[in-house]
Motif scaffolding. Structure first.
Motif, PDB file in Angstrom:
ATOM      1  N   ALA A  53     -12.864  84.678 -33.261  1.00 14.44           N
ATOM      2  CA  ALA A  53     -12.414  83.437 -34.133  1.00 14.44           C
ATOM      3  C   ALA A  53     -12.675  81.945 -33.878  1.00 14.44           C
ATOM      4  O   ALA A  53     -12.337  81.287 -34.576  1.00 14.44           O
ATOM      5  CB  ALA A  53     -10.683  83.943 -34.638  1.00 14.44           C
ATOM      6  N   GLY A  54     -13.104  81.764 -32.742  1.00 14.42           N
ATOM      7  CA  GLY A  54     -13.290  80.618 -32.079  1.00 14.42           C
ATOM      8  C   GLY A  54     -12.095  79.862 -31.362  1.00 14.42           C
ATOM      9  O   GLY A  54     -12.372  78.818 -30.880  1.00 14.42           O
ATOM     10  N   ASN A  55     -11.028  80.677 -31.224  1.00 16.06           N
ATOM     11  CA  ASN A  55      -9.946  80.004 -30.674  1.00 16.06           C
ATOM     12  C   ASN A  55     -10.051  80.142 -28.907  1.00 16.06           C
ATOM     13  O   ASN A  55     -10.600  81.171 -28.411  1.00 16.06           O
ATOM     14  CB  ASN A  55      -8.606  80.826 -31.196  1.00 16.06           C
ATOM     15  CG  ASN A  55      -8.206  80.327 -32.529  1.00 16.06           C
ATOM     16  OD1 ASN A  55      -8.680  79.298 -33.145  1.00 16.06           O
ATOM     17  ND2 ASN A  55      -8.182  81.446 -33.409  1.00 16.06           N
ATOM     18  N   THR A  56      -9.160  79.312 -28.277  1.00 17.65           N
ATOM     19  CA  THR A  56      -9.519  79.415 -26.873  1.00 17.65           C
ATOM     20  C   THR A  56      -8.291  80.397 -26.088  1.00 17.65           C
ATOM     21  O   THR A  56      -7.251  80.238 -26.617  1.00 17.65           O
ATOM     22  CB  THR A  56      -9.298  77.825 -26.466  1.00 17.65           C
ATOM     23  OG1 THR A  56     -10.216  77.065 -26.702  1.00 17.65           O
ATOM     24  CG2 THR A  56      -8.804  77.872 -24.840  1.00 17.65           C
ATOM     25  N   HIS A  57      -8.809  81.148 -25.359  1.00 20.39           N
ATOM     26  CA  HIS A  57      -7.658  81.861 -24.340  1.00 20.39           C
ATOM     27  C   HIS A  57      -7.867  81.503 -23.151  1.00 20.39           C
ATOM     28  O   HIS A  57      -9.035  81.056 -22.509  1.00 20.39           O
ATOM     29  CB  HIS A  57      -8.235  83.271 -24.671  1.00 20.39           C
ATOM     30  CG  HIS A  57      -7.858  83.953 -25.865  1.00 20.39           C
ATOM     31  ND1 HIS A  57      -6.974  84.761 -26.020  1.00 20.39           N
ATOM     32  CD2 HIS A  57      -8.541  83.772 -27.028  1.00 20.39           C
ATOM     33  CE1 HIS A  57      -7.015  85.290 -27.266  1.00 20.39           C
ATOM     34  NE2 HIS A  57      -7.930  84.761 -27.885  1.00 20.39           N
ATOM     35  N   ILE A  58      -6.898  81.215 -22.266  1.00 25.55           N
ATOM     36  CA  ILE A  58      -6.721  81.203 -21.073  1.00 25.55           C
ATOM     37  C   ILE A  58      -6.064  82.329 -20.490  1.00 25.55           C
ATOM     38  O   ILE A  58      -5.017  82.684 -20.955  1.00 25.55           O
ATOM     39  CB  ILE A  58      -5.766  80.167 -20.497  1.00 25.55           C
ATOM     40  CG1 ILE A  58      -6.288  78.689 -21.055  1.00 25.55           C
ATOM     41  CG2 ILE A  58      -5.852  79.941 -18.864  1.00 25.55           C
ATOM     42  CD1 ILE A  58      -7.759  78.139 -20.920  1.00 25.55           C
ATOM     43  N   ALA A  59      -6.708  83.098 -19.743  1.00 24.57           N
ATOM     44  CA  ALA A  59      -6.415  84.725 -19.289  1.00 24.57           C
ATOM     45  C   ALA A  59      -6.448  85.179 -17.952  1.00 24.57           C
ATOM     46  O   ALA A  59      -7.318  84.480 -17.186  1.00 24.57           O
ATOM     47  CB  ALA A  59      -7.269  85.507 -20.207  1.00 24.57           C
ATOM     48  N   ARG A  60      -5.503  85.753 -17.589  1.00 23.93           N
ATOM     49  CA  ARG A  60      -5.566  86.293 -16.196  1.00 23.93           C
ATOM     50  C   ARG A  60      -6.099  87.504 -16.029  1.00 23.93           C
ATOM     51  O   ARG A  60      -6.151  88.512 -16.814  1.00 23.93           O
ATOM     52  CB  ARG A  60      -3.978  86.504 -15.772  1.00 23.93           C
ATOM     53  CG  ARG A  60      -3.809  86.708 -14.345  1.00 23.93           C
ATOM     54  CD  ARG A  60      -2.320  87.279 -14.357  1.00 23.93           C
ATOM     55  NE  ARG A  60      -1.431  86.117 -14.250  1.00 23.93           N
ATOM     56  CZ  ARG A  60      -0.453  86.171 -15.044  1.00 23.93           C
ATOM     57  NH1 ARG A  60      -0.244  86.901 -16.132  1.00 23.93           N
ATOM     58  NH2 ARG A  60       0.371  84.881 -15.001  1.00 23.93           N
ATOM     59  N   LEU A  61      -7.074  87.447 -14.908  1.00 18.38           N
ATOM     60  CA  LEU A  61      -7.880  88.632 -14.638  1.00 18.38           C
ATOM     61  C   LEU A  61      -7.524  89.078 -13.743  1.00 18.38           C
ATOM     62  O   LEU A  61      -7.367  88.630 -12.329  1.00 18.38           O
ATOM     63  CB  LEU A  61      -9.410  88.402 -14.710  1.00 18.38           C
ATOM     64  CG  LEU A  61     -10.344  89.225 -14.324  1.00 18.38           C
ATOM     65  CD1 LEU A  61     -10.535  90.242 -15.256  1.00 18.38           C
ATOM     66  CD2 LEU A  61     -11.773  88.579 -14.063  1.00 18.38           C
ATOM     67  N   ASP A  62      -7.206  90.637 -13.439  1.00 15.97           N
ATOM     68  CA  ASP A  62      -6.902  91.196 -12.246  1.00 15.97           C
ATOM     69  C   ASP A  62      -8.375  92.078 -11.839  1.00 15.97           C
ATOM     70  O   ASP A  62      -8.899  92.669 -12.623  1.00 15.97           O
ATOM     71  CB  ASP A  62      -5.830  92.356 -12.292  1.00 15.97           C
ATOM     72  CG  ASP A  62      -5.778  93.192 -11.197  1.00 15.97           C
ATOM     73  OD1 ASP A  62      -6.508  93.224 -10.233  1.00 15.97           O
ATOM     74  OD2 ASP A  62      -4.422  93.739 -11.153  1.00 15.97           O
ATOM     75  N   THR A  63      -9.119  91.318 -10.616  1.00 10.52           N
ATOM     76  CA  THR A  63     -10.501  91.892 -10.470  1.00 10.52           C
ATOM     77  C   THR A  63     -10.301  92.995 -10.089  1.00 10.52           C
ATOM     78  O   THR A  63     -11.443  93.726  -9.891  1.00 10.52           O
ATOM     79  CB  THR A  63     -11.119  90.713  -9.772  1.00 10.52           C
ATOM     80  OG1 THR A  63     -10.250  90.698  -8.364  1.00 10.52           O
ATOM     81  CG2 THR A  63     -11.318  89.285 -10.120  1.00 10.52           C
ATOM     82  N   ARG A  64      -9.203  93.812  -9.529  1.00  9.10           N
ATOM     83  CA  ARG A  64      -9.377  95.011  -9.083  1.00  9.10           C
ATOM     84  C   ARG A  64      -9.398  96.161 -10.142  1.00  9.10           C
ATOM     85  O   ARG A  64      -9.936  97.056  -9.985  1.00  9.10           O
ATOM     86  CB  ARG A  64      -8.188  95.153  -8.314  1.00  9.10           C
ATOM     87  CG  ARG A  64      -7.863  94.517  -7.018  1.00  9.10           C
ATOM     88  CD  ARG A  64      -6.722  94.338  -6.480  1.00  9.10           C
ATOM     89  NE  ARG A  64      -5.612  94.053  -7.158  1.00  9.10           N
ATOM     90  CZ  ARG A  64      -4.347  93.823  -7.067  1.00  9.10           C
ATOM     91  NH1 ARG A  64      -3.821  94.187  -5.879  1.00  9.10           N
ATOM     92  NH2 ARG A  64      -3.396  93.230  -8.004  1.00  9.10           N
ATOM     93  N   THR A  65      -8.765  95.571 -11.186  1.00 12.86           N
ATOM     94  CA  THR A  65      -8.842  96.752 -12.517  1.00 12.86           C
ATOM     95  C   THR A  65      -9.513  96.225 -13.504  1.00 12.86           C
ATOM     96  O   THR A  65      -9.816  97.172 -14.481  1.00 12.86           O
ATOM     97  CB  THR A  65      -7.185  96.987 -12.897  1.00 12.86           C
ATOM     98  OG1 THR A  65      -6.713  95.895 -13.286  1.00 12.86           O
ATOM     99  CG2 THR A  65      -6.289  97.383 -11.662  1.00 12.86           C
TER     100      THR A  65
END
Length: 362
Positions: free
Chosen positions: A122-134
């Motif tokens: 939809a063009g909206n910004t997300h700041i997201a936490r990424l668990d690189t293990r999973t």
């Protein structure tokens, strides 16, 4: 563009209030600095899919490379060795949209968390936490975008452990919604998040920005450096000194660079002038960089490195203030970003598919 100094760039010393508070002075060492002609670029990877950001992975020599279409890939020895994230089909694909950046948590070796900035379908910004293990991704901040451009995209952890986020003014042309100077909006701001909390609340750190595509902290001083993309005439570099209180006004849309853009009443007591400005005779879209604190390129130590997406030119200026000079290196087509590895070595990112490392040359 001339081969030496960029004559239209304005050094911080000539600008009243340009540093946004006190900062550490440049080194007083009398040792001669190696000439800037001893700086080169070496391609370390090719054929990536529109890379827009790169960051070092602590604990090894890997690089995390952000591809605009939605992947974060691991680069090992110049080859893709896997993916940390694949959002292809879940991000918008407009010119200034997509998966835009990554910042690895300062405690990454302990818990393998990173943060990404992307625009959804939809063009909206997300700041997201990424668990690189999973591979689990959790949005910690979502911001509505009224237009498809000026999404910002810069992410960086500060010395205070907070995550700093560069948000553009929401787009169109000239900031028609007045977001830059509207302190009730998160658009046109540098926002910071305490991501150690489950549901961090955004805190405004600076306002009056048009499109802070890239920002970084000086690893030695803690100063925040921002490349803010201009409108029709000027591109600018901003610097906020370590420990500067929140609330600096970087001027947009009352000013573009140091020139008046739209006459209006603003809080001038908070105004912080750019430390460097260049006109559109020398480029058209600044790519903010980093202060080099590595060891492999002595000529760059203690200097801020930045460039321009349109011209591909790269410049450098002393972190303590001084005149910017163009580096005698080949132009980088589609210069989208700069990034540092775990040892402080500096890389340039070409949207055309390449990652280049700064090296010393004879």
């Amino acid at each position: 563009m001339g081969p030496s100094a960029l004559c239209l760039l304005i050094a911080a010393a000539a600008l009243p209030g340009g540093l946004g508070g006190a900062s550490q002075p440049p080194s007083t060492s009398t040792a001669p600095r190696p000439p800037l002609r001893h700086v080169g670029l070496r391609v370390v990877a090719r054929h990536l899919d529109a890379p827009v950001d790169v960051a070092g992975v602590p604990g090894n020599g890997d690089l995390a490379v952000v591809e605009k279409a939605g992947r974060v890939v691991v680069l090992r020895g110049g080859r893709v060795a896997g993916a940390l994230l694949d959002l292809r089909g879940r991000v918008s694909t407009g010119t200034e949209q997509g998966l835009l950046s990554i910042a690895l948590d300062p405690r990454y070796p302990a818990h393998r968390l990173a943060y990404v900035d992307y625009t959804d379908t939809a063009g909206n910004t997300h700041i997201a936490r990424l668990d690189t293990r999973t591979g689990r991704l959790q949005t910690v901040l979502q911001i509505h975008q009224p237009y498809a451009n000026h999404n910002g995209g810069g992410l960086a952890f500060g010395p205070d452990g907070l995550l700093y986020v560069g948000m553009g003014d929401g787009g169109s042309e000239g900031d028609p919604l007045g977001n830059g100077q509207n302190r009730s909006s998160l658009l046109g701001k540098i926002v910071r998040l305490d991501v150690s909390r489950p549901h961090p609340q955004p805190q405004e750190y600076a306002y009056g920005l048009r499109n802070p595509w890239r920002l970084s902290f000086d690893a030695a001083t803690g100063d925040l450096w921002i490349g803010d993309v201009g409108q029709d005439r000027y591109e600018e570099v901003d610097r906020l000194a370590a420990g500067a209180p929140p609330g600096a006004n970087l001027g947009w849309n009352a000013y573009e660079g140091r020139a008046v853009y739209r006459r209006q009443t603003i809080d001038r007591s908070r105004l912080v002038w750019p430390v460097a400005v260049y006109s559109h005779r020398d480029g058209c879209s600044i790519t903010g960089g980093a202060v080099y604190r590595g060891n492999a390129v002595p000529a760059l130590r203690g200097r801020y490195v930045f460039g321009d997406y349109c011209s591909g030119s790269i410049w450098t200026m002393p972190a303590g203030g001084g005149r910017p000079f163009r580096l005698d290196v080949p132009a980088v087509p589609g210069l989208a970003s700069f990034g540092e590895d775990a040892h402080g070595e500096l890389y340039a990112v070409s949207l055309n598919g390449s990652i280049l490392r700064f090296v010393a040359r004879p």
